[in-house]
Design a protein around this motif. Sequence first.
Motif, short mmCIF file in Angstrom:
data_model
loop_
_atom_site.label_atom_id
_atom_site.label_comp_id
_atom_site.label_asym_id
_atom_site.label_seq_id
_atom_site.Cartn_x
_atom_site.Cartn_y
_atom_site.Cartn_z
N THR A 57 0.82 -1.19 0.00
CA THR A 57 0.00 0.00 0.00
C THR A 57 0.86 1.25 0.00
O THR A 57 2.08 1.18 0.20
CB THR A 57 -0.90 0.03 1.25
N THR A 137 -4.28 6.97 6.27
CA THR A 137 -5.10 6.23 5.31
C THR A 137 -4.20 5.63 4.24
O THR A 137 -3.37 6.34 3.65
CB THR A 137 -6.16 7.14 4.67
N ASP A 139 -3.91 2.96 0.71
CA ASP A 139 -4.64 2.41 -0.42
C ASP A 139 -3.68 1.53 -1.22
O ASP A 139 -2.47 1.64 -1.10
CB ASP A 139 -5.20 3.52 -1.31
N ASP A 158 -10.05 -2.40 -0.49
CA ASP A 158 -10.49 -1.02 -0.27
C ASP A 158 -9.46 -0.28 0.57
O ASP A 158 -8.72 -0.88 1.37
CB ASP A 158 -11.83 -1.01 0.46
N PRO A 159 -9.43 1.05 0.45
CA PRO A 159 -8.55 1.83 1.33
C PRO A 159 -8.93 1.61 2.79
O PRO A 159 -10.09 1.33 3.11
CB PRO A 159 -8.83 3.28 0.92
#
Length: 182
Positions: A57, A137, A139, A158-159
């Motif tokens: 990510t 966050t 992603d 999904d994030p």
Amino acid sequence: MPVLIFLGLLLLGFFLMKIGNGISKPIVVLGIFSVILGITALFFTLSMEGKIRDRGTFVVSKETVEYELVSLQADTEISGSGTRSYVEISEKTVFHFYYKTTKNGKNGFSPKTITSSDVFIDETYEGAPLIREIFTTYDYRYTKFEKWWLQDYITGLDPYTKVSYEIYVPAGSIVESYKFTK
């Protein structure tokens, strides 16, 4: 997109095999080929998800909230659940604290409790005691083809947001204790 292609190829394949049965051998072969392509599309999609996950990510955003500490206490929270034949008990560290805040134009204090396995406590801090709540966050990285192919069908990628805490207290705030056993 992959679900439509998978189902379309399967239906087309079964339809061709049914109408070609007894009439034309090449149509049956084309139907079998269509079913094989549909199953291949399904496996291709499932392997694509694993490859995206393996890539890792990247950070999309990082947001920080600071609380000016008035008091702080570490505690243990015990919770459990069970049935007649099964009991599960878990224990985790929580931090109860009061922080300075303003409400309706008046200065005051509010309570808050945090539970996290990602807490860093710095006892060498020179300023006023504070807690930083950090929302990061993440992603997954997609190519243009992967975005087009997968669209909204795979929700496991999904994030997601991870919350961590940094606690800054003056030197001497942490009381260390040692237990000796025989």
